[in-house]
Design a protein around this motif. Structure first.
Motif, short mmCIF file in Angstrom:
data_model
loop_
_atom_site.label_atom_id
_atom_site.label_comp_id
_atom_site.label_asym_id
_atom_site.label_seq_id
_atom_site.Cartn_x
_atom_site.Cartn_y
_atom_site.Cartn_z
N ALA A 60 9.23 -3.51 7.97
CA ALA A 60 9.93 -4.55 8.72
C ALA A 60 10.63 -3.96 9.94
O ALA A 60 10.77 -4.60 10.98
CB ALA A 60 10.94 -5.27 7.83
N ASP A 61 11.06 -2.71 9.81
CA ASP A 61 11.82 -2.06 10.88
C ASP A 61 10.90 -1.41 11.92
O ASP A 61 11.17 -1.46 13.12
CB ASP A 61 12.72 -0.98 10.25
N LYS A 62 9.79 -0.84 11.47
CA LYS A 62 8.99 0.00 12.39
C LYS A 62 7.61 -0.57 12.73
O LYS A 62 7.00 -0.19 13.71
CB LYS A 62 8.78 1.38 11.74
N SER A 63 7.09 -1.48 11.88
CA SER A 63 5.70 -1.93 12.08
C SER A 63 5.67 -3.31 12.74
O SER A 63 6.67 -3.80 13.23
CB SER A 63 5.00 -1.97 10.71
N HIS A 64 4.49 -3.92 12.77
CA HIS A 64 4.38 -5.30 13.25
C HIS A 64 3.30 -5.98 12.41
O HIS A 64 2.51 -5.31 11.73
CB HIS A 64 4.05 -5.37 14.75
N TYR A 65 3.26 -7.31 12.47
CA TYR A 65 2.48 -8.05 11.49
C TYR A 65 1.00 -7.66 11.50
O TYR A 65 0.41 -7.44 10.44
CB TYR A 65 2.62 -9.56 11.74
N LEU A 66 0.41 -7.54 12.68
CA LEU A 66 -1.03 -7.27 12.71
C LEU A 66 -1.33 -5.87 12.16
O LEU A 66 -2.36 -5.65 11.50
CB LEU A 66 -1.58 -7.42 14.13
N GLU A 67 -0.41 -4.95 12.34
CA GLU A 67 -0.60 -3.61 11.75
C GLU A 67 -0.50 -3.71 10.22
O GLU A 67 -1.27 -3.08 9.49
CB GLU A 67 0.48 -2.65 12.26
N VAL A 68 0.42 -4.56 9.74
CA VAL A 68 0.54 -4.77 8.29
C VAL A 68 -0.72 -5.43 7.76
O VAL A 68 -1.20 -5.13 6.67
CB VAL A 68 1.80 -5.61 7.99
N CYS A 69 -1.32 -6.33 8.56
CA CYS A 69 -2.60 -6.96 8.15
C CYS A 69 -3.66 -5.88 7.96
O CYS A 69 -4.38 -5.87 6.95
CB CYS A 69 -3.06 -7.95 9.21
N TYR A 70 -3.74 -4.96 8.90
CA TYR A 70 -4.74 -3.87 8.78
C TYR A 70 -4.45 -3.07 7.51
O TYR A 70 -5.36 -2.77 6.73
CB TYR A 70 -4.64 -2.97 10.02
N LEU A 71 -3.17 -2.74 7.30
CA LEU A 71 -2.77 -1.93 6.13
C LEU A 71 -3.18 -2.64 4.83
O LEU A 71 -3.78 -2.03 3.94
CB LEU A 71 -1.26 -1.71 6.16
N LEU A 72 -2.87 -3.94 4.74
CA LEU A 72 -3.17 -4.67 3.50
C LEU A 72 -4.69 -4.80 3.31
O LEU A 72 -5.20 -4.64 2.20
CB LEU A 72 -2.53 -6.06 3.54
N LEU A 73 -5.41 -5.02 4.38
CA LEU A 73 -6.87 -5.22 4.28
C LEU A 73 -7.61 -3.92 3.98
O LEU A 73 -8.54 -3.89 3.18
CB LEU A 73 -7.42 -5.82 5.58
N TYR A 74 -7.19 -2.82 4.64
CA TYR A 74 -8.00 -1.59 4.57
C TYR A 74 -7.31 -0.42 3.87
O TYR A 74 -7.90 0.63 3.71
CB TYR A 74 -8.45 -1.19 5.99
N ARG A 94 0.84 -1.21 0.00
CA ARG A 94 0.00 0.00 0.00
C ARG A 94 0.88 1.27 0.00
O ARG A 94 0.55 2.27 0.64
CB ARG A 94 -0.91 0.01 1.24
N GLY A 95 1.99 1.18 -0.72
CA GLY A 95 2.88 2.33 -0.90
C GLY A 95 4.01 2.42 0.11
O GLY A 95 4.94 3.21 -0.05
N TYR A 96 3.96 1.63 1.18
CA TYR A 96 5.01 1.72 2.21
C TYR A 96 6.12 0.69 1.92
O TYR A 96 5.82 -0.50 1.76
CB TYR A 96 4.42 1.45 3.59
N GLU A 121 -4.84 1.69 4.67
CA GLU A 121 -4.15 2.74 5.41
C GLU A 121 -3.56 2.20 6.71
O GLU A 121 -4.08 1.21 7.25
CB GLU A 121 -5.12 3.89 5.75
N LEU A 122 -2.55 2.85 7.22
CA LEU A 122 -2.03 2.47 8.56
C LEU A 122 -3.08 2.89 9.59
O LEU A 122 -3.66 3.98 9.48
CB LEU A 122 -0.70 3.17 8.82
N PRO A 123 -3.36 2.05 10.58
CA PRO A 123 -4.41 2.37 11.57
C PRO A 123 -3.93 3.38 12.59
O PRO A 123 -2.74 3.40 12.94
CB PRO A 123 -4.67 1.02 12.24
N ASN A 124 -4.86 4.23 13.09
CA ASN A 124 -4.49 5.05 14.25
C ASN A 124 -4.61 4.15 15.49
O ASN A 124 -4.99 2.98 15.38
CB ASN A 124 -5.38 6.30 14.35
N ALA A 125 -4.31 4.68 16.63
CA ALA A 125 -4.24 3.87 17.87
C ALA A 125 -5.58 3.18 18.13
O ALA A 125 -5.64 1.98 18.44
CB ALA A 125 -3.84 4.74 19.05
N GLN A 126 -6.67 3.93 17.97
CA GLN A 126 -7.99 3.34 18.27
C GLN A 126 -8.35 2.24 17.26
O GLN A 126 -8.81 1.16 17.63
CB GLN A 126 -9.05 4.45 18.24
N GLU A 127 -8.07 2.51 16.00
CA GLU A 127 -8.36 1.51 14.95
C GLU A 127 -7.54 0.25 15.19
O GLU A 127 -8.03 -0.88 15.04
CB GLU A 127 -8.05 2.11 13.58
N MET A 128 -6.28 0.42 15.59
CA MET A 128 -5.42 -0.74 15.82
C MET A 128 -5.94 -1.56 17.01
O MET A 128 -6.04 -2.78 16.94
CB MET A 128 -3.98 -0.29 16.08
#
Ligand code: SDX
Length: 393
Positions: free
Chosen positions: A42-56, A34-36, A58-65
């Protein structure tokens, strides 16, 4: 000789598809989710955040995550009756065989997420796949080693939960090592999606017919199993073990060049990357880090891998064929150091890639104009001819 009857369909294959999820530049060795860039994730994110990014998208804000993590965590258990599916397999069945069978059968349990015409059911199917695949993979592993299944522990993070389900036993506590959990999380991120690779194309083609999501993902698992694709990580480590020591590398390099020898250097080459696979670079760094942190210093397999990579990158045949280490070259070394048998390498690839498969499945079904996939062919068989009775044959 009968003329070869050729059929010109009058158009190029429509196998290509539009997708906004993953971008690869094979010449630059670029991979974007998704452009990232994969290196930053790999350095700054984590897998479940990447799952959110791939599915939706955008990177999630704290509440969305937090909400996404809670939702996924609440779906990590599988229906208790699914345990019986595993018992139908011989203990020595490859865990990929078990996963294909069990995931395909999930449609028999989760009826409320099989109607693909309902956007809400598609969403539920995606969440269930991301949430339950580690549980299914861990169950396949436990069954293969004759140990009892371990239930998900929702206080753990995604990667830690998977490690706990694989390595915990009822008779003693198992504390997830944060180093291993981070390494596993990074391996999952690096395998999460990869545009239109063979297994993703399989999932899309199956999905285009309206098949239920569990059947589509089972088809993707089946395709990934091949040694030319996801099965390469297992084949690569077994090859490194077969080479055994650095002095035997030239023998295998010669075999890889021999057109009469079907042997290929597993973990090398790629259909798209023709300079380097960005994931292999990150994986190599992780291999050094994990082995060092685990106190595994004189790892002969890693020594052979690094020397093989060095020789191959200097060898004019491999350079001319643009053969570089791919994502599967170092991953097996890390997974073996973490305690996994080679038979679990591709199941871990499958559980990591599930979010990519289901994200692309959702993307395709969200397009109201999508039609059933129908690749065409160039006919090179016999020309039209009349039936011949047996006595005249
Ligand atoms: C994955 O598509 C994806 O994105 C896949 C993947 C993903 O994330 O989904 O990236 C995951 O599948 C990675 C690839 C893992 N597979 C392996 O490591 C298996 C070993 N690699 C090969 O089987 C091969 O490189 C492929 C299958 C990956 C690509 O095969 P191609 O398309 O035949 O490779 P090519 O056209 O680039 O080959 C060019 C030449 C050929 O020789 P010629 O016919 O031109 O004489 O290089 C040769 C090939 O025979 N060659 C190899 C080789 N890979 C290609 N020779 C020796 N060893 C190899 N590994």
């Amino acid at each position: 000789d009968a003329d070869v009857f050729t059929y010109d369909p009058g158009f190029t294959s429509t196998a290509a598809t539009d997708s906004a999820i993953t971008y690869i530049d094979g010449d630059k060795g670029e991979l974007l989710y998704r452009g990232y860039p994969i290196e930053q994730l790999a350095d700054k994110s984590h897998y479940l955040e990447v799952c959110y990014l791939l599915l939706y998208g955008e990177l999630p804000n704290a509440q969305e995550m937090e909400q996404f993590e809670t939702t996924v965590t609440r779906h990590t258990m599988v229906h208790e009756q699914m345990h019986y599916f595993f018992r139908g397999f011989r203990r020595d069945a490859h865990p990929m065989a078990t996963m294909v069978g069990v995931v395909g059968a999930m449609s028999a349990f989760y009826h409320d997420s099989t109607d693909i015409s309902d956007p809400w059911q598609r969403e539920v199917a995606a969440i269930r796949m991301v949430a339950k695949m580690p549980t299914v993979a861990a169950m396949a592993y436990k069954y293969s080693i004759g140990q009892p299944f371990v239930y998900p522990k929702n206080s753990l993070d995604y990667a830690g939960n998977f490690l706990h389900m694989c390595f915990a036993v009822p008779c003693e506590d198992y504390v997830v090592d944060p180093i291993l959990s981070k390494a596993m999380d990074r391996i999952m991120m690096l395998h999460a999606d990869h545009e239109q690779n063979a297994s993703t194309s399989t999932v899309r083609l199956a999905g285009s017919s309206g098949a239920n999501p569990f059947a589509c993902i089972a088809a993707g698992i089946a395709c990934l199993w091949g040694p030319a694709h996801g099965g390469a990580n297992q084949a690569c480590l077994e090859m490194l073990r077969e080479i055994g020591t650095v002095d035997r590398i030239p023998e295998f390099i010669a075999r890889a060049k021999d057109k009469n020898d079907p042997f290929r250097l597993m973990g090398f080459g790629h259909r798209v990357y023709k300079n380097f696979d960005p994931r292999a670079k990150v994986m190599k760094e992780s291999a050094d880090e994990v082995l060092d942190l685990l106190g595994i210093h004189n790892n002969e397999t890693l020594k052979v891998a690094k020397e093989l990579e060095k020789i191959a990158l200097e060898d004019e045949y491999f350079v001319s064929k643009k053969l570089y280490p791919n994502v599967d070259f170092y991953s097996g070394i890390i997974l073996e150091a973490m305690g996994f048998p080679t038979s679990m390498f591709t199941p871990i690839f499958a559980l990591s890639r599930t979010v990519g498969w289901i994200s692309q499945w959702k993307e395709m079904l969200g397009d109201p104009t999508q039609k059933i996939g129908r690749p065409r062919q160039r006919y090179i068989g016999a020309p039209a001819r009349d039936y011949v009775e047996v006595p005249n044959r």
